[in-house]
Structures are given as structure tokens and as C-alpha cells.
Design a protein around this motif. Sequence first.
Motif, PDB file in Angstrom:
ATOM      1  N   ASN A  51       0.859  -1.049  -0.122  1.00 41.53           N
ATOM      2  CA  ASN A  51       0.038  -0.101   0.026  1.00 41.53           C
ATOM      3  C   ASN A  51       0.886   1.221  -0.031  1.00 41.53           C
ATOM      4  O   ASN A  51       1.421   1.332   0.902  1.00 41.53           O
ATOM      5  CB  ASN A  51      -0.718  -0.124   1.317  1.00 41.53           C
ATOM      6  N   ARG A  52       1.087   1.680  -1.148  1.00 41.89           N
ATOM      7  CA  ARG A  52       2.006   2.806  -1.334  1.00 41.89           C
ATOM      8  C   ARG A  52       1.431   4.288  -0.540  1.00 41.89           C
ATOM      9  O   ARG A  52       2.384   4.749   0.417  1.00 41.89           O
ATOM     10  CB  ARG A  52       2.232   3.258  -2.810  1.00 41.89           C
ATOM     11  N   LYS A  53       0.270   4.571  -0.706  1.00 40.00           N
ATOM     12  CA  LYS A  53      -0.376   5.807   0.145  1.00 40.00           C
ATOM     13  C   LYS A  53      -0.081   5.501   1.586  1.00 40.00           C
ATOM     14  O   LYS A  53       0.229   6.476   2.285  1.00 40.00           O
ATOM     15  CB  LYS A  53      -1.645   5.866  -0.314  1.00 40.00           C
ATOM     16  N   GLY A  54      -0.390   4.375   2.008  1.00 38.12           N
ATOM     17  CA  GLY A  54      -0.372   4.049   3.526  1.00 38.12           C
ATOM     18  C   GLY A  54       1.001   4.176   3.817  1.00 38.12           C
ATOM     19  O   GLY A  54       1.275   4.809   5.059  1.00 38.12           O
ATOM     20  N   GLU A  56       3.463   5.956   2.691  1.00 36.00           N
ATOM     21  CA  GLU A  56       3.816   7.272   2.763  1.00 36.00           C
ATOM     22  C   GLU A  56       3.074   7.894   4.018  1.00 36.00           C
ATOM     23  O   GLU A  56       3.732   8.639   4.709  1.00 36.00           O
ATOM     24  CB  GLU A  56       3.143   8.165   1.442  1.00 36.00           C
ATOM     25  N   THR A  57       1.855   7.601   4.288  1.00 33.59           N
ATOM     26  CA  THR A  57       1.344   8.080   5.299  1.00 33.59           C
ATOM     27  C   THR A  57       2.036   7.844   6.494  1.00 33.59           C
ATOM     28  O   THR A  57       2.046   8.864   7.397  1.00 33.59           O
ATOM     29  CB  THR A  57      -0.080   7.734   5.531  1.00 33.59           C
TER      30      THR A  57
END
Length: 85
Positions: A51-54, A56-57
Motif C-alpha cells: 500500500n504505497r499511500k499507506g 507514505e502516510t
Amino acid sequence: FSGETPISIFGARVPSQALWVLVALFSVSLAVHLFFRYAKLGKAVEAVFSNRKGAETIGINVGRILALCFVIAAAIGAIGGVVMT
């Protein structure tokens, strides 16, 4: 690495380079497994590809992880090239 003379294993003649290939295969496979299982960076790689966005988060530098994966892939390719020639 170890000459042109084939080695006899259970009656079969195996080129010595084939043994080097097998040793490299198992060594690299074990190293990659241990990296993903125990290393903090290995967990970060798994997080980025899950999960790339996760990732980053939670503060993982995705660009750095992608560059690391490229370096690892290049190193494995280089090892394969050295063993096969």
C-alpha cells in the motif's frame, strides 16, 4: 571458478560451474528471505508494495525504497552474471 573437470555425484557427471550456480541460488534466496523477514528495510519494502499511500502516510520514504529495490535487483543480476560466466 573451479576448472573444467566435471564432478561425479551418484554416478552423474556434473559440471563444477553447476554447483557454483546452486550455491549462489541458495545463498541469494536465503539472504532475500532473511532480508524481508527480519530487516526493518525489508518490512518497509513490503509496506510500500502492499500500500504505497499507506506507507507514505506512516513516514516511509517511497522513493528511497523504490531505489533500494532497483539496487537489490541489480545486485542479484550481477551475481547471476558472475556465476554464469
